[in-house]
Design an enzyme around this catalytic site. Structure first.
Site: not given
Length: 449
Positions: A293-294, A336
Protein backbone atom coordinates in the site's frame (compact mmCIF):
# COMPACT_ATOMS: atom_id res chain seq x y z
CA UNK A 1 -53.41 -3.01 -14.50
CA UNK A 2 -50.38 -5.29 -14.37
CA UNK A 3 -48.12 -2.32 -15.07
CA UNK A 4 -49.83 -0.44 -12.25
CA UNK A 5 -49.19 -3.31 -9.85
CA UNK A 6 -45.54 -3.49 -10.90
CA UNK A 7 -45.05 0.28 -10.44
CA UNK A 8 -46.81 0.13 -7.06
CA UNK A 9 -44.69 -2.79 -5.88
CA UNK A 10 -41.51 -1.02 -6.97
CA UNK A 11 -42.59 2.22 -5.28
CA UNK A 12 -43.46 0.40 -2.05
CA UNK A 13 -40.13 -1.43 -2.10
CA UNK A 14 -38.12 1.77 -2.67
CA UNK A 15 -40.15 3.60 0.00
CA UNK A 16 -39.41 0.80 2.46
CA UNK A 17 -35.69 0.84 1.70
CA UNK A 18 -35.60 4.63 2.03
CA UNK A 19 -37.54 4.69 5.31
CA UNK A 20 -35.46 1.86 6.74
CA UNK A 21 -32.29 3.80 5.94
CA UNK A 22 -33.75 7.00 7.43
CA UNK A 23 -34.78 5.06 10.57
CA UNK A 24 -31.31 3.58 11.08
CA UNK A 25 -29.43 6.79 10.25
CA UNK A 26 -31.66 8.99 12.45
CA UNK A 27 -31.22 6.67 15.43
CA UNK A 28 -27.46 6.43 14.92
CA UNK A 29 -27.13 10.20 14.53
CA UNK A 30 -29.11 10.96 17.70
CA UNK A 31 -27.32 8.31 19.77
CA UNK A 32 -23.85 9.27 18.51
CA UNK A 33 -24.43 12.97 19.16
CA UNK A 34 -25.72 12.25 22.69
CA UNK A 35 -22.88 9.99 23.84
CA UNK A 36 -20.45 12.83 24.79
CA UNK A 37 -23.20 14.62 26.75
CA UNK A 38 -24.20 11.40 28.51
CA UNK A 39 -20.57 10.70 29.41
CA UNK A 40 -20.20 14.21 30.83
CA UNK A 41 -23.46 13.84 32.80
CA UNK A 42 -22.27 10.54 34.27
CA UNK A 43 -18.84 11.97 35.07
CA UNK A 44 -20.37 14.97 36.86
CA UNK A 45 -23.44 13.00 38.05
CA UNK A 46 -25.47 15.89 36.69
CA UNK A 47 -29.12 14.75 36.51
CA UNK A 48 -30.21 18.09 35.04
CA UNK A 49 -27.80 17.73 32.14
CA UNK A 50 -28.99 14.13 31.68
CA UNK A 51 -32.61 15.34 31.55
CA UNK A 52 -31.82 17.98 28.92
CA UNK A 53 -30.01 15.34 26.84
CA UNK A 54 -32.89 12.83 27.19
CA UNK A 55 -35.49 15.42 26.17
CA UNK A 56 -33.41 16.29 23.12
CA UNK A 57 -33.04 12.61 22.17
CA UNK A 58 -36.79 11.95 22.49
CA UNK A 59 -37.53 14.65 19.93
CA UNK A 60 -36.65 11.75 17.61
CA UNK A 61 -40.04 9.98 17.53
CA UNK A 62 -38.49 6.54 17.13
CA UNK A 63 -36.87 6.75 20.59
CA UNK A 64 -39.28 5.50 23.26
CA UNK A 65 -37.10 5.64 26.38
CA UNK A 66 -33.74 6.92 27.61
CA UNK A 67 -31.96 5.71 30.74
CA UNK A 68 -28.51 6.62 32.06
CA UNK A 69 -26.94 4.18 34.52
CA UNK A 70 -23.88 4.82 36.62
CA UNK A 71 -21.00 2.38 36.85
CA UNK A 72 -22.39 0.88 40.10
CA UNK A 73 -25.72 0.05 38.41
CA UNK A 74 -27.72 2.91 39.90
CA UNK A 75 -29.89 5.05 37.62
CA UNK A 76 -28.82 8.67 37.17
CA UNK A 77 -31.83 9.59 35.01
CA UNK A 78 -34.63 7.75 33.22
CA UNK A 79 -37.37 8.99 30.89
CA UNK A 80 -40.06 7.09 28.97
CA UNK A 81 -42.84 8.07 26.65
CA UNK A 82 -46.35 7.76 28.11
CA UNK A 83 -48.07 4.46 27.37
CA UNK A 84 -50.15 4.66 24.22
CA UNK A 85 -48.47 7.80 22.86
CA UNK A 86 -46.86 5.75 20.07
CA UNK A 87 -48.57 2.33 19.91
CA UNK A 88 -46.89 -0.67 18.35
CA UNK A 89 -48.16 -3.12 15.74
CA UNK A 90 -47.06 -6.46 14.32
CA UNK A 91 -45.74 -4.64 11.22
CA UNK A 92 -43.12 -2.88 13.34
CA UNK A 93 -41.58 -6.27 14.13
CA UNK A 94 -41.74 -7.50 10.52
CA UNK A 95 -40.52 -4.34 8.78
CA UNK A 96 -38.15 -2.56 11.17
CA UNK A 97 -37.14 -5.16 13.75
CA UNK A 98 -39.76 -4.22 16.37
CA UNK A 99 -39.02 -2.75 19.75
CA UNK A 100 -35.30 -2.67 20.41
CA UNK A 101 -33.08 -1.64 23.28
CA UNK A 102 -29.54 -0.37 22.82
CA UNK A 103 -27.05 -0.50 25.68
CA UNK A 104 -24.03 1.66 24.97
CA UNK A 105 -21.09 1.85 27.41
CA UNK A 106 -20.02 5.39 28.27
CA UNK A 107 -16.23 5.79 28.08
CA UNK A 108 -13.98 8.50 29.43
CA UNK A 109 -12.73 10.44 26.38
CA UNK A 110 -9.43 11.22 28.12
CA UNK A 111 -8.86 7.56 29.02
CA UNK A 112 -10.70 5.26 26.56
CA UNK A 113 -8.94 2.15 27.92
CA UNK A 114 -10.41 2.63 31.42
CA UNK A 115 -13.58 0.90 32.60
CA UNK A 116 -16.91 2.30 31.40
CA UNK A 117 -18.26 5.24 33.42
CA UNK A 118 -21.79 4.00 32.96
CA UNK A 119 -24.32 2.85 30.38
CA UNK A 120 -26.70 4.69 28.06
CA UNK A 121 -29.83 2.54 27.50
CA UNK A 122 -31.97 3.67 24.57
CA UNK A 123 -35.33 2.08 23.68
CA UNK A 124 -36.37 2.19 20.00
CA UNK A 125 -39.94 2.03 18.64
CA UNK A 126 -40.21 2.16 14.81
CA UNK A 127 -44.02 2.60 14.76
CA UNK A 128 -43.76 6.17 13.43
CA UNK A 129 -41.90 4.84 10.38
CA UNK A 130 -44.37 1.96 10.03
CA UNK A 131 -47.23 4.46 9.93
CA UNK A 132 -45.39 6.58 7.35
CA UNK A 133 -44.64 3.48 5.28
CA UNK A 134 -48.27 2.31 5.32
CA UNK A 135 -49.51 5.78 4.39
CA UNK A 136 -47.07 6.12 1.47
CA UNK A 137 -47.90 2.58 0.32
CA UNK A 138 -51.64 3.26 0.34
CA UNK A 139 -51.27 6.49 -1.61
CA UNK A 140 -48.87 4.87 -4.07
CA UNK A 141 -51.30 2.01 -4.67
CA UNK A 142 -54.28 4.33 -5.12
CA UNK A 143 -52.43 6.75 -7.44
CA UNK A 144 -50.92 4.01 -9.60
CA UNK A 145 -54.19 2.09 -9.89
CA UNK A 146 -56.07 5.24 -10.92
CA UNK A 147 -53.33 5.97 -13.45
CA UNK A 148 -53.39 2.38 -14.76
CA UNK A 149 -57.20 2.30 -15.16
CA UNK A 150 -57.23 5.69 -16.83
CA UNK A 151 -54.48 4.74 -19.26
CA UNK A 152 -56.17 1.42 -20.03
CA UNK A 153 -59.48 3.12 -20.87
CA UNK A 154 -57.78 5.81 -22.96
CA UNK A 155 -55.66 3.30 -24.84
CA UNK A 156 -58.57 0.97 -25.49
CA UNK A 157 -60.70 3.83 -26.83
CA UNK A 158 -57.97 5.21 -29.04
CA UNK A 159 -57.08 1.73 -30.25
CA UNK A 160 -60.63 1.01 -31.30
CA UNK A 161 -61.57 4.30 -32.95
CA UNK A 162 -58.19 5.18 -34.45
CA UNK A 163 -56.85 1.78 -35.42
CA UNK A 164 -59.12 -1.25 -34.96
CA UNK A 165 -62.27 -0.08 -36.70
CA UNK A 166 -60.51 1.35 -39.80
CA UNK A 167 -58.39 -1.78 -39.98
CA UNK A 168 -61.44 -4.03 -39.89
CA UNK A 169 -62.96 -2.09 -42.79
CA UNK A 170 -59.73 -2.38 -44.73
CA UNK A 171 -59.59 -6.13 -44.01
CA UNK A 172 -63.16 -6.53 -45.29
CA UNK A 173 -62.16 -4.71 -48.49
CA UNK A 174 -59.13 -6.97 -48.98
CA UNK A 175 -61.19 -10.16 -48.46
CA UNK A 176 -63.83 -9.11 -50.98
CA UNK A 177 -61.31 -8.02 -53.61
CA UNK A 178 -59.89 -10.39 -56.21
CA UNK A 179 -56.69 -8.95 -57.69
CA UNK A 180 -56.23 -11.97 -59.94
CA UNK A 181 -59.46 -11.17 -61.86
CA UNK A 182 -58.02 -8.93 -64.55
CA UNK A 183 -61.41 -8.57 -66.28
CA UNK A 184 -62.88 -6.72 -63.35
CA UNK A 185 -61.64 -3.33 -62.30
CA UNK A 186 -60.41 -2.92 -58.75
CA UNK A 187 -62.65 -1.07 -56.31
CA UNK A 188 -61.03 1.70 -54.30
CA UNK A 189 -60.53 1.01 -50.56
CA UNK A 190 -62.53 2.97 -47.94
CA UNK A 191 -61.19 6.43 -47.13
CA UNK A 192 -60.14 7.62 -43.69
CA UNK A 193 -59.89 11.13 -42.42
CA UNK A 194 -57.75 10.80 -39.32
CA UNK A 195 -55.70 7.63 -39.80
CA UNK A 196 -52.77 8.43 -42.06
CA UNK A 197 -51.18 5.04 -41.37
CA UNK A 198 -54.31 3.12 -42.38
CA UNK A 199 -54.72 5.34 -45.42
CA UNK A 200 -51.13 4.60 -46.36
CA UNK A 201 -51.80 0.88 -45.88
CA UNK A 202 -54.81 1.17 -48.17
CA UNK A 203 -52.70 2.80 -50.85
CA UNK A 204 -50.06 0.12 -50.46
CA UNK A 205 -52.75 -2.55 -50.79
CA UNK A 206 -53.97 -1.08 -54.07
CA UNK A 207 -50.42 -0.91 -55.33
CA UNK A 208 -49.82 -4.51 -54.24
CA UNK A 209 -52.87 -5.69 -56.11
CA UNK A 210 -51.61 -3.86 -59.21
CA UNK A 211 -48.23 -5.57 -58.86
CA UNK A 212 -49.91 -8.96 -58.59
CA UNK A 213 -51.80 -8.32 -61.75
CA UNK A 214 -49.18 -6.81 -63.97
CA UNK A 215 -45.74 -7.79 -62.71
CA UNK A 216 -45.55 -11.49 -61.96
CA UNK A 217 -42.07 -11.40 -63.41
CA UNK A 218 -40.86 -9.23 -60.57
CA UNK A 219 -41.99 -11.87 -58.09
CA UNK A 220 -39.90 -14.41 -59.97
CA UNK A 221 -36.83 -12.18 -59.82
CA UNK A 222 -37.44 -11.59 -56.12
CA UNK A 223 -37.49 -15.36 -55.60
CA UNK A 224 -34.16 -15.67 -57.41
CA UNK A 225 -32.68 -12.87 -55.30
CA UNK A 226 -33.87 -14.66 -52.18
CA UNK A 227 -32.10 -17.83 -53.23
CA UNK A 228 -28.88 -15.88 -53.77
CA UNK A 229 -29.28 -14.34 -50.34
CA UNK A 230 -29.64 -17.80 -48.80
CA UNK A 231 -26.41 -18.90 -50.47
CA UNK A 232 -24.52 -15.97 -48.94
CA UNK A 233 -26.24 -16.24 -45.56
CA UNK A 234 -23.75 -18.73 -44.15
CA UNK A 235 -20.82 -16.44 -44.99
CA UNK A 236 -22.52 -13.48 -43.32
CA UNK A 237 -23.36 -15.52 -40.24
CA UNK A 238 -19.75 -16.70 -39.97
CA UNK A 239 -18.50 -13.12 -40.25
CA UNK A 240 -20.91 -11.91 -37.59
CA UNK A 241 -19.97 -14.80 -35.30
CA UNK A 242 -16.28 -13.98 -35.65
CA UNK A 243 -16.94 -10.31 -34.86
CA UNK A 244 -19.02 -11.34 -31.83
CA UNK A 245 -16.24 -13.58 -30.51
CA UNK A 246 -13.73 -10.76 -30.88
CA UNK A 247 -16.04 -8.40 -28.99
CA UNK A 248 -16.52 -10.98 -26.24
CA UNK A 249 -12.75 -11.37 -25.96
CA UNK A 250 -12.34 -7.62 -25.54
CA UNK A 251 -15.07 -7.56 -22.90
CA UNK A 252 -13.34 -10.38 -21.03
CA UNK A 253 -10.09 -8.39 -21.00
CA UNK A 254 -11.92 -5.30 -19.72
CA UNK A 255 -13.63 -7.35 -16.99
CA UNK A 256 -10.35 -8.87 -15.75
CA UNK A 257 -7.96 -5.89 -15.75
CA UNK A 258 -7.68 -2.57 -13.97
CA UNK A 259 -8.26 0.17 -16.62
CA UNK A 260 -5.68 2.59 -15.17
CA UNK A 261 -2.67 0.34 -14.55
CA UNK A 262 -3.40 -2.60 -16.84
CA UNK A 263 -2.85 -5.01 -13.94
CA UNK A 264 -5.25 -7.79 -12.96
CA UNK A 265 -8.17 -6.69 -10.81
CA UNK A 266 -9.31 -8.08 -7.46
CA UNK A 267 -11.65 -10.69 -9.00
CA UNK A 268 -8.89 -12.26 -11.11
CA UNK A 269 -6.40 -12.10 -8.22
CA UNK A 270 -8.72 -13.97 -5.84
CA UNK A 271 -9.55 -16.52 -8.56
CA UNK A 272 -5.86 -17.17 -9.25
CA UNK A 273 -5.15 -17.31 -5.51
CA UNK A 274 -7.67 -20.12 -5.05
CA UNK A 275 -6.24 -21.97 -8.05
CA UNK A 276 -2.72 -21.76 -6.60
CA UNK A 277 -4.00 -22.93 -3.24
CA UNK A 278 -5.24 -26.08 -4.99
CA UNK A 279 -1.79 -26.53 -6.54
CA UNK A 280 -0.15 -25.95 -3.14
CA UNK A 281 -2.29 -28.70 -1.63
CA UNK A 282 -2.01 -31.15 -4.53
CA UNK A 283 1.61 -30.72 -5.67
CA UNK A 284 3.15 -29.65 -2.34
CA UNK A 285 4.82 -26.54 -3.77
CA UNK A 286 5.30 -23.31 -1.75
CA UNK A 287 3.55 -20.05 -2.57
CA UNK A 288 3.67 -16.49 -1.23
CA UNK A 289 1.56 -13.33 -1.24
CA UNK A 290 2.84 -9.76 -1.04
CA UNK A 291 0.34 -7.04 -0.11
CA UNK A 292 1.49 -3.43 -0.48
CA UNK A 293 0.00 0.00 0.00
CA UNK A 294 1.38 3.42 -0.97
CA UNK A 295 2.22 5.48 2.12
CA UNK A 296 0.33 8.75 2.62
CA UNK A 297 -1.32 8.46 -0.79
CA UNK A 298 -4.24 10.67 0.24
CA UNK A 299 -1.82 13.46 1.16
CA UNK A 300 -0.16 13.13 -2.26
CA UNK A 301 -3.56 13.41 -3.98
CA UNK A 302 -4.60 16.39 -1.84
CA UNK A 303 -1.28 18.17 -2.50
CA UNK A 304 -0.72 17.55 -6.21
CA UNK A 305 -4.13 16.40 -7.46
CA UNK A 306 -5.63 13.08 -8.48
CA UNK A 307 -3.88 13.10 -11.85
CA UNK A 308 -0.56 13.09 -10.02
CA UNK A 309 -1.81 10.21 -7.91
CA UNK A 310 -2.76 8.31 -11.07
CA UNK A 311 0.73 8.92 -12.48
CA UNK A 312 2.24 7.40 -9.32
CA UNK A 313 -0.06 4.36 -9.57
CA UNK A 314 0.91 3.83 -13.21
CA UNK A 315 4.63 4.14 -12.42
CA UNK A 316 4.32 1.66 -9.55
CA UNK A 317 2.49 -0.81 -11.80
CA UNK A 318 5.27 -0.57 -14.41
CA UNK A 319 7.91 -1.30 -11.77
CA UNK A 320 5.88 -4.30 -10.59
CA UNK A 321 5.67 -5.74 -14.12
CA UNK A 322 9.38 -5.13 -14.70
CA UNK A 323 10.47 -6.74 -11.41
CA UNK A 324 8.35 -9.93 -11.49
CA UNK A 325 8.55 -13.26 -13.26
CA UNK A 326 6.13 -14.27 -15.99
CA UNK A 327 4.35 -16.69 -13.64
CA UNK A 328 3.87 -14.04 -10.93
CA UNK A 329 0.58 -12.15 -10.85
CA UNK A 330 0.57 -8.46 -9.88
CA UNK A 331 -2.88 -6.97 -9.26
CA UNK A 332 -4.47 -3.73 -8.19
CA UNK A 333 -7.01 -4.54 -5.48
CA UNK A 334 -8.40 -1.03 -5.29
CA UNK A 335 -7.26 2.52 -4.59
CA UNK A 336 -3.55 2.48 -3.70
CA UNK A 337 -3.56 -1.18 -2.59
CA UNK A 338 -1.71 -3.74 -4.72
CA UNK A 339 -0.96 -7.44 -4.34
CA UNK A 340 1.50 -9.90 -5.88
CA UNK A 341 0.90 -13.66 -6.09
CA UNK A 342 4.16 -15.67 -6.17
CA UNK A 343 3.58 -19.32 -7.14
CA UNK A 344 6.38 -21.67 -6.08
CA UNK A 345 8.16 -18.98 -4.00
CA UNK A 346 9.06 -19.53 -0.34
CA UNK A 347 9.31 -17.09 2.55
CA UNK A 348 12.96 -16.12 1.98
CA UNK A 349 12.52 -15.36 -1.70
CA UNK A 350 9.28 -13.47 -1.06
CA UNK A 351 10.95 -11.21 1.53
CA UNK A 352 13.90 -10.57 -0.80
CA UNK A 353 11.50 -9.57 -3.57
CA UNK A 354 9.45 -7.39 -1.20
CA UNK A 355 12.60 -5.55 -0.07
CA UNK A 356 13.70 -5.10 -3.69
CA UNK A 357 10.30 -3.65 -4.60
CA UNK A 358 10.31 -1.41 -1.52
CA UNK A 359 13.73 -0.03 -2.48
CA UNK A 360 12.70 0.44 -6.11
CA UNK A 361 9.60 2.40 -5.12
CA UNK A 362 11.58 4.51 -2.69
CA UNK A 363 14.02 5.48 -5.47
CA UNK A 364 11.32 6.02 -8.10
CA UNK A 365 10.78 9.63 -9.14
CA UNK A 366 7.55 10.23 -11.07
CA UNK A 367 7.63 13.19 -13.40
CA UNK A 368 4.45 15.26 -13.27
CA UNK A 369 3.85 18.93 -13.98
CA UNK A 370 7.54 19.76 -14.04
CA UNK A 371 8.10 18.10 -10.65
CA UNK A 372 9.50 14.77 -9.51
CA UNK A 373 7.17 13.00 -7.09
CA UNK A 374 8.65 10.49 -4.65
CA UNK A 375 6.70 7.90 -2.70
CA UNK A 376 7.21 4.88 -0.46
CA UNK A 377 5.18 1.77 0.23
CA UNK A 378 4.55 -0.56 3.14
CA UNK A 379 4.49 -4.33 2.65
CA UNK A 380 2.94 -7.37 4.28
CA UNK A 381 4.32 -10.79 3.26
CA UNK A 382 2.92 -14.27 3.91
CA UNK A 383 4.31 -17.59 2.67
CA UNK A 384 2.92 -21.13 2.69
CA UNK A 385 5.76 -23.68 2.87
CA UNK A 386 5.78 -27.05 1.14
CA UNK A 387 4.67 -29.95 3.30
CA UNK A 388 7.91 -31.71 2.40
CA UNK A 389 9.82 -29.18 4.48
CA UNK A 390 7.70 -29.87 7.60
CA UNK A 391 10.71 -31.46 9.32
CA UNK A 392 12.57 -28.15 9.10
CA UNK A 393 9.65 -26.12 10.43
CA UNK A 394 8.68 -25.26 13.97
CA UNK A 395 6.19 -27.81 15.36
CA UNK A 396 3.46 -25.18 15.76
CA UNK A 397 4.05 -23.87 12.23
CA UNK A 398 3.81 -27.38 10.79
CA UNK A 399 0.60 -27.97 12.72
CA UNK A 400 -0.94 -24.71 11.47
CA UNK A 401 0.04 -25.47 7.87
CA UNK A 402 -1.66 -28.87 8.16
CA UNK A 403 -4.80 -27.17 9.52
CA UNK A 404 -4.81 -24.76 6.59
CA UNK A 405 -4.65 -27.63 4.12
CA UNK A 406 -7.77 -29.13 5.67
CA UNK A 407 -9.84 -25.99 5.00
CA UNK A 408 -11.69 -25.01 1.83
CA UNK A 409 -9.74 -22.88 -0.66
CA UNK A 410 -12.11 -19.94 -0.21
CA UNK A 411 -11.65 -20.01 3.57
CA UNK A 412 -7.86 -20.30 3.25
CA UNK A 413 -7.79 -17.36 0.81
CA UNK A 414 -9.77 -15.20 3.25
CA UNK A 415 -7.50 -16.19 6.16
CA UNK A 416 -4.33 -15.43 4.19
CA UNK A 417 -5.66 -12.06 3.00
CA UNK A 418 -6.69 -11.12 6.55
CA UNK A 419 -3.26 -12.05 7.95
CA UNK A 420 -1.19 -10.30 5.29
CA UNK A 421 -3.43 -7.23 5.58
CA UNK A 422 -2.75 -7.18 9.33
CA UNK A 423 1.00 -7.39 8.59
CA UNK A 424 0.68 -4.46 6.16
CA UNK A 425 -1.16 -2.48 8.84
CA UNK A 426 1.64 -3.31 11.30
CA UNK A 427 4.21 -2.03 8.79
CA UNK A 428 2.35 1.28 8.57
CA UNK A 429 1.95 1.51 12.35
CA UNK A 430 5.67 0.92 12.94
CA UNK A 431 6.97 3.65 10.67
CA UNK A 432 5.95 2.81 7.04
CA UNK A 433 8.30 2.03 4.15
CA UNK A 434 9.07 -1.42 5.50
CA UNK A 435 8.26 -5.10 4.98
CA UNK A 436 6.62 -7.17 7.73
CA UNK A 437 6.31 -10.97 7.35
CA UNK A 438 3.48 -13.02 8.84
CA UNK A 439 4.51 -15.48 11.56
CA UNK A 440 2.81 -18.78 10.76
CA UNK A 441 3.15 -19.86 14.39
CA UNK A 442 0.35 -17.43 15.31
CA UNK A 443 -2.38 -18.79 13.03
CA UNK A 444 -4.29 -20.99 15.47
CA UNK A 445 -6.91 -18.40 16.41
CA UNK A 446 -7.62 -17.36 12.82
CA UNK A 447 -7.87 -20.96 11.59
CA UNK A 448 -10.18 -22.03 14.40
CA UNK A 449 -12.59 -19.20 13.61
Amino acid sequence: MLLGFVITAFQIFTDYQWLEGVYQQANERVVDSSLPVAAEAVTKKDAALAEVMARGMMLQRSISSVKIQLGDGSVLYQRKRPLGEIPTSRWAEKLFGGLQQLEIPLQNENNPSADALGTLVVGLNPQVYVTAFMSRSAWSFLANMVFAVTMAVVFASLSYFVFSRPLVKLAHYIVNSDPSDVKRSLDMPPTYRHDDEVQLLSSVTVGLFGMIRGQIGQLQRARDDLQDANVNLETRVESRTRALNEAMGKLEVLASTDPLTGLANRRIFMMRLEENLSIWKRRDTPMSIILLDIDRFKLLNDTYGHQAGDAVLVSLAKLLKYSLRDIDLPARLGGEEFAVLLPGEGAEGAMILAERLRSAFEQDAVGFGGKHLNYTSSFGVISLPAQGTAGKLDAQVAKNVALLKSRENTDVADILYSLVDAALYQAKETGRNRCVPVDLANLADQIST
